[in-house]
Design an enzyme around this catalytic site. Sequence first.
Site, PDB file in Angstrom:
ATOM      1  N   CYS A  30      68.158  32.239 -24.087  1.00  0.00           N
ATOM      2  CA  CYS A  30      69.451  31.290 -23.077  1.00  0.00           C
ATOM      3  C   CYS A  30      69.591  31.464 -21.853  1.00  0.00           C
ATOM      4  O   CYS A  30      69.791  31.362 -21.008  1.00  0.00           O
ATOM      5  CB  CYS A  30      70.931  31.509 -23.817  1.00  0.00           C
ATOM      6  SG  CYS A  30      70.982  31.410 -25.810  1.00  0.00           S
ATOM      7  N   HIS A  61      76.103  29.909 -18.447  1.00  0.00           N
ATOM      8  CA  HIS A  61      75.937  30.002 -20.123  1.00  0.00           C
ATOM      9  C   HIS A  61      76.704  29.692 -20.179  1.00  0.00           C
ATOM     10  O   HIS A  61      77.582  29.699 -21.231  1.00  0.00           O
ATOM     11  CB  HIS A  61      74.980  31.170 -20.325  1.00  0.00           C
ATOM     12  CG  HIS A  61      74.817  30.245 -21.834  1.00  0.00           C
ATOM     13  ND1 HIS A  61      74.112  29.762 -22.560  1.00  0.00           N
ATOM     14  CD2 HIS A  61      74.677  31.616 -22.943  1.00  0.00           C
ATOM     15  CE1 HIS A  61      73.981  29.837 -22.851  1.00  0.00           C
ATOM     16  NE2 HIS A  61      74.427  31.194 -24.160  1.00  0.00           N
ATOM     17  N   ASN A 120      76.525  25.354 -27.418  1.00  0.00           N
ATOM     18  CA  ASN A 120      75.204  26.572 -26.847  1.00  0.00           C
ATOM     19  C   ASN A 120      73.526  25.975 -26.864  1.00  0.00           C
ATOM     20  O   ASN A 120      73.710  25.731 -28.654  1.00  0.00           O
ATOM     21  CB  ASN A 120      75.179  27.805 -27.784  1.00  0.00           C
ATOM     22  CG  ASN A 120      74.286  28.719 -27.422  1.00  0.00           C
ATOM     23  OD1 ASN A 120      73.682  28.549 -26.355  1.00  0.00           O
ATOM     24  ND2 ASN A 120      74.552  30.048 -27.477  1.00  0.00           N
TER      25      ASN A 120
END
Length: 331
Positions: free
Chosen positions: A116, A256, A286
Amino acid sequence: MNKKTGVKILSTGSYVPERVLTNFDLEKMVETSDEWISTRTGIKERRIIDKSQVTSDLAYNASVKAIEKAKISVDDIDLIVVATISGDAPMPSTACYLQKKLKAFNATAFDISAACSGFIYGTSVVKGLIQSGQYKKVLLVGVEALSRVTDWTDRNTCVLFGDGAGAMIFEASEQDDDIVSSYLGSDGSFTELLDIPAGGAINPTTEETVRQRLHFIKMQGKEVFKVAVTKMVEAAFKAQQLAGLSDNDISLYVPHQANLRIIDAVIKKSGINKDKVYINVHKYGNMSAATTIVALDEAISEGKVNKNSLVELVAFGAGLTWGACILRINF
């Protein structure tokens, strides 16, 4: 004496698949509910790649948009960097597949793997390579097809992830330095908290690894949460410190988009003004390496970023990795 080479950001672009998978859809697949997912994650829906598509298709669509906005030719690009953990194949790189689809044959192409945090790691890599004098125009892509590595029988993880891609175009410049600062970190002692256990040298693919569903994402959520909040706050502060900036200098924060609870905890712990934080986790879940760049592209298109604004991206990911970068958006 030659002037120091800086980096100018020319454009951004993003793409998400058309298929929407809502929490109500997931209620029919696993033992969960919209209320349970919304309360714990803030996610309402996510985008899922079509069966006919692969990761590089998402990257291609985002890249074309960025190239068109930058008003450059594909032939101008001399470096392609793709951040992903869900590429087209273990080898060759997804960047090479993307290069083929773009017909960008004047470019060098390679992938980076920081989960990520991948796009933020990519900005630091790109800056160094441009400043070295090796490359003039660079395409950086954060892209994931996480639905291909999600265990749709695991209610704790399948509600979290989605697919998408974002791209950014950079060029060498003697006047500009739009990658103002970056701070990267990692701690490999946490590798077991978030991983895909099989398919590599540790657990080569066998009938047994497939039967045990070890080729999907596994996560120890509570432990990841604790580290994520601490390290994202640290990274955001360190990037500002390196640039000689403070919270007041940042026009927009793009964290994020993993989980709304994590974002809220970071805001609370860091003291950031929530009104300056861009959030779209409710729409996409996500998307790993794609989350920060997709969110930034959306924020720009929505007019939330003014010309010459300073934007801070911050993320954490498997490894565990974390990082933050401050970008000047001046287009």
